[in-house]
Design an enzyme around this catalytic site. Structure first.
Site, PDB file in Angstrom:
ATOM      1  CG  ASP A  63       1.989   3.273  13.576  1.00 46.23           C
ATOM      2  OD1 ASP A  63       2.854   3.370  14.460  1.00 46.23           O
ATOM      3  OD2 ASP A  63       0.799   2.975  13.819  1.00 46.23           O
ATOM      4  CG  ASP A 163     -14.886   0.153  -2.371  1.00 45.75           C
ATOM      5  OD1 ASP A 163     -15.619  -0.048  -3.353  1.00 45.75           O
ATOM      6  OD2 ASP A 163     -15.049   1.103  -1.579  1.00 45.75           O
ATOM      7  CE1 TYR A 176      -8.639   0.514   4.064  1.00 51.10           C
ATOM      8  CE2 TYR A 176      -6.927   0.034   2.450  1.00 51.10           C
ATOM      9  CZ  TYR A 176      -8.225   0.446   2.753  1.00 51.10           C
ATOM     10  OH  TYR A 176      -9.075   0.776   1.738  1.00 51.10           O
TER      11      TYR A 176
END
Length: 281
Positions: A63, A163, A176
């Protein structure tokens, strides 16, 4: 289909073998084919394989390779067909085992071209770059959190502490964003997603924005002893350090990426197959 190019990820073990396999197939079918091994360095030039009459690029890799190549070819509006040499391969149109079958369909025009939205990103008023997959802001330092304020069309929406934050395109929703608990959306839709990374809140959730919206993210100061509060990355390839009070503006780009999909396949077929495989593993 009369003229194509093959662009392969030089870092993949099967890259050279697969490149020759694809080129040989096209040549036997009377299709002009040029090839390039891309090492993902800025010095790699595509000029040798790109001509005005180039009809498509067959991309060999995972990817990340496909995102890299599709982004670079967006300006020329050259569509890409991915053959997966990686692991998951959500975005690829085919697996390596079915290469000849897929290339046969390509030659006979049994495909459609999908337009994919991209994001233009500016940092402190200067254009930083364009992303096909996602824009990610993450903490810069050891074992600490960052704070990012979210504004949509100039209106404050929320503040994420954790984060970091992912701003994903529909194409990047299975990357993600998915790992961080964000929703999956059809890749041809005109919207983008904001997903917090490990938020320090029970109420923090993803936000979906229209392609017409303009997003502002402001990095807030969390640690006075550190100059750079965070890092911004585009498609995991370009990075820049961010300081407290830096403002990032993200909007839909005028550029589009173009993906080839075979007529007998859909995004949801791939989604079901890939997620089912991962659960079994």
């Amino acid at each position: 289909m009369k003229k194509v190019c093959v662009i392969a990820n030089a870092g993949k073990d099967a890259a050279v073998e697969m490149t020759e396999r694809v080129r040989s197939f096209f040549e036997k079918k009377g299709v002009s084919c040029t090839a390039l091994l891309d090492d993902f360095s800025e010095q790699t030039s595509y000029e040798a394989v790109l001509t005005d009459d180039m009809e498509c690029a067959v991309v060999l890799g995972g990817d990340g390779t496909l995102i890299h190549v599709a982004g670079r070819l967006a300006e020329q509006k050259i569509p890409v067909l991915g053959i997966n040499l990686g692991t998951l391969g959500f975005l690829a149109g085919a697996e390596s085992a079915e290469t000849e079958k897929v290339l046969e369909a390509l030659i006979h025009g049994e495909y459609r071209v999908e337009e994919r939205m991209m994001l233009e990103t500016s940092v402190e008023g200067t254009v930083f770059g364009t992303a096909l997959n996602d824009v990610v802001i993450t903490r810069n330092g050891f074992s600490r959190i960052i704070s990012v304020s979210i504004l949509v069309n100039g209106k404050p929406v929320c503040n994420y502490r954790g984060d970091g934050v992912i701003v994903a395109t529909p194409t990047g929703s299975t990357g993600y964003n998915l790992s961080a608990g964000g929703p999956v959306v059809a890749p041809t839709t005109e919207l983008f997603l904001i997903t917090p990374i490990c938020p320090h809140s029970l109420s923090a959730r993803s936000i979906l924005l229209s392609g017409e919206d303009e997003l502002h993210l402001v990095v807030r100061e969390e640690k006075k002893t550190q100059d750079e509060e965070a890092i911004i990355t585009l498609d995991g390839q370009r990075a820049k350090e961010l300081s407290a009070d830096d403002t990032i503006v993200i909007r839909r780009s005028d550029k589009k990426a173009y993906f080839i999909q075979l007529n007998d396949r859909s995004f949801f077929d791939a989604l079901h197959r890939k997620l089912e495989t991962q659960e079994i593993i």
